[in-house]
Design a protein around this motif. Structure first.
Motif: not given
Length: 215
Positions: A95-97, A102-104, A124-125, A208-209
């Motif tokens: 889910s984080v990935l 999507v954000a990038l 990064a994830a 991510l932070n």
């Protein structure tokens, strides 16, 4: 001879019982007795009631079959969702990935190819929760898209961003990349691509932070 006598006695015992059952049937109310003569007017109502009863039973049987099929179909759908959830959608890391990619892509797709952005997001994830320094993490993200680059050279490019992260400063990555928005990615030099990759990796760790602080 004895057997014949016993058989006669048994017959004599059953005969009154048969007579009693016949008499009981004859004495039953007319609406409870079976209409032995179908030609009678009363028989029509009796058989009509039976037909309605059987038709109602068929309806309930058909309704039960339809409802059971719908129930099992819904059950299969729920089970499919549970299986998918177990292997993909409900995996916190996945889910984080997905959110990071999507954000990038929504922010930098006009500058950097999607495959490039997805690769940086994936790395990064993967290493976000590791105990590595920010410089090490940035270098690894850039290496995922520029594997031929020397590590020491990448460390030079990551220093300003690593320092900014430690000092709580936040370089405006979007503003930094605005200069290359109208340039074709393939026409950029490797140094420019590496600098942009470091900036995007830094932006990815910022995202991510933010997710980690919300949790």
């Amino acid at each position: 001879m004895t057997n014949k006598v016993n058989g006669l006695n048994t017959f004599n015992t059953l005969l009154p019982q048969v007579k009693l059952e016949l008499l009981e049937t004859l004495l039953e109310p007319e609406d409870a007795a079976y209409p032995w003569n179908p030609a009678n007017h009363e028989s029509e109502a009796y058989f009509s009631e039976l037909e309605q009863r059987f038709a109602t039973q068929d309806f309930f049987d058909e309704e039960l079959l339809t409802q059971s099929q719908a129930f099992y179909s819904h059950l299969d759908s729920l089970w499919s969702e549970v299986t998918t959830c177990t292997h993909h959608k409900c995996d916190p890391n996945q889910s984080v990935l997905d959110s990071l990619q999507v954000a990038l892509n929504s922010t930098f797709a006009n500058v950097v190819p999607q495959t490039w952005l997805n690769a940086i997001a994936q790395k990064a994830a993967d290493i976000f929760s590791s105990q590595q320094t920010m410089s090490d993490q940035l270098v690894q993200c850039v290496q995922s898209v520029l594997p031929a680059w020397d590590v020491e050279d990448l460390f030079v490019l990551t220093r300003p961003f690593a320092h900014a992260m430690r000092s709580s400063e936040s370089p405006d990555v979007k503003a930094m990349l605005s200069k290359t928005e109208n340039r074709d990615w393939l026409n950029l030099s490797e140094v420019e691509q590496a600098k942009i990759s470091v900036a995007i990796a830094y932006y990815a760790f910022q995202q991510l932070n933010g997710v980690d602080s919300e949790d």
